[in-house]
Motif scaffolding. Sequence first.
Motif, PDB file in Angstrom:
ATOM      1  N   MET A 229      42.112  11.894 134.019  1.00  0.00           N
ATOM      2  CA  MET A 229      41.303  11.811 135.227  1.00  0.00           C
ATOM      3  C   MET A 229      42.185  11.856 136.478  1.00  0.00           C
ATOM      4  O   MET A 229      41.906  12.597 137.415  1.00  0.00           O
ATOM      5  N   LEU A 230      43.224  11.034 136.466  1.00  0.00           N
ATOM      6  CA  LEU A 230      44.117  10.992 137.624  1.00  0.00           C
ATOM      7  C   LEU A 230      44.845  12.318 137.804  1.00  0.00           C
ATOM      8  O   LEU A 230      45.025  12.778 138.938  1.00  0.00           O
ATOM      9  N   LEU A 231      45.211  12.944 136.692  1.00  0.00           N
ATOM     10  CA  LEU A 231      45.883  14.239 136.758  1.00  0.00           C
ATOM     11  C   LEU A 231      44.971  15.302 137.347  1.00  0.00           C
ATOM     12  O   LEU A 231      45.413  16.156 138.107  1.00  0.00           O
ATOM     13  N   SER A 232      43.686  15.241 137.046  1.00  0.00           N
ATOM     14  CA  SER A 232      42.725  16.190 137.606  1.00  0.00           C
ATOM     15  C   SER A 232      42.605  16.019 139.118  1.00  0.00           C
ATOM     16  O   SER A 232      42.517  17.005 139.852  1.00  0.00           O
ATOM     17  N   VAL A 233      42.604  14.792 139.580  1.00  0.00           N
ATOM     18  CA  VAL A 233      42.515  14.513 141.009  1.00  0.00           C
ATOM     19  C   VAL A 233      43.768  15.017 141.720  1.00  0.00           C
ATOM     20  O   VAL A 233      43.688  15.638 142.781  1.00  0.00           O
TER      21      VAL A 233
ATOM     22  N   ASN B 106      45.759  17.411 140.695  1.00  0.00           N
ATOM     23  CA  ASN B 106      45.709  18.876 140.679  1.00  0.00           C
ATOM     24  C   ASN B 106      44.753  19.406 141.740  1.00  0.00           C
ATOM     25  O   ASN B 106      45.056  20.401 142.401  1.00  0.00           O
ATOM     26  N   LEU B 107      43.625  18.780 141.914  1.00  0.00           N
ATOM     27  CA  LEU B 107      42.657  19.193 142.926  1.00  0.00           C
ATOM     28  C   LEU B 107      43.255  19.057 144.323  1.00  0.00           C
ATOM     29  O   LEU B 107      43.127  19.961 145.151  1.00  0.00           O
ATOM     30  N   ILE B 108      43.927  17.958 144.571  1.00  0.00           N
ATOM     31  CA  ILE B 108      44.556  17.745 145.873  1.00  0.00           C
ATOM     32  C   ILE B 108      45.648  18.791 146.109  1.00  0.00           C
ATOM     33  O   ILE B 108      45.773  19.334 147.209  1.00  0.00           O
ATOM     34  N   ALA B 109      46.416  19.089 145.081  1.00  0.00           N
ATOM     35  CA  ALA B 109      47.477  20.098 145.205  1.00  0.00           C
ATOM     36  C   ALA B 109      46.882  21.473 145.493  1.00  0.00           C
ATOM     37  O   ALA B 109      47.392  22.215 146.344  1.00  0.00           O
ATOM     38  N   VAL B 110      45.817  21.829 144.822  1.00  0.00           N
ATOM     39  CA  VAL B 110      45.168  23.118 145.041  1.00  0.00           C
ATOM     40  C   VAL B 110      44.618  23.203 146.464  1.00  0.00           C
ATOM     41  O   VAL B 110      44.785  24.221 147.148  1.00  0.00           O
ATOM     42  N   LEU B 111      43.979  22.159 146.919  1.00  0.00           N
ATOM     43  CA  LEU B 111      43.441  22.144 148.277  1.00  0.00           C
ATOM     44  C   LEU B 111      44.559  22.226 149.320  1.00  0.00           C
ATOM     45  O   LEU B 111      44.411  22.903 150.341  1.00  0.00           O
TER      46      LEU B 111
END
Length: 56
Positions: free
Chosen positions: A1-5, A7-12
């Motif tokens: 879950m934390l890794l997904s968050v 990754n999302l922040i990095a993509v944004l």
Amino acid sequence: MLLSVVNLIAVLAVMALGYWGLIKVGAWYLDTEEQQVRDGVKDPRTAILPVLDKQR
């Protein structure tokens, strides 16, 4: 879950930097366009912004 968050922040962040870069390069190009037309580098018929002769 934390890794997904993360990754999302990095993509944004990467998308925001890319968008900022496009805006910065576009503004630089339009800023120098008038001088390019005056120097004969760019054809005035293809200029995005109108180039007006300065009255002296």
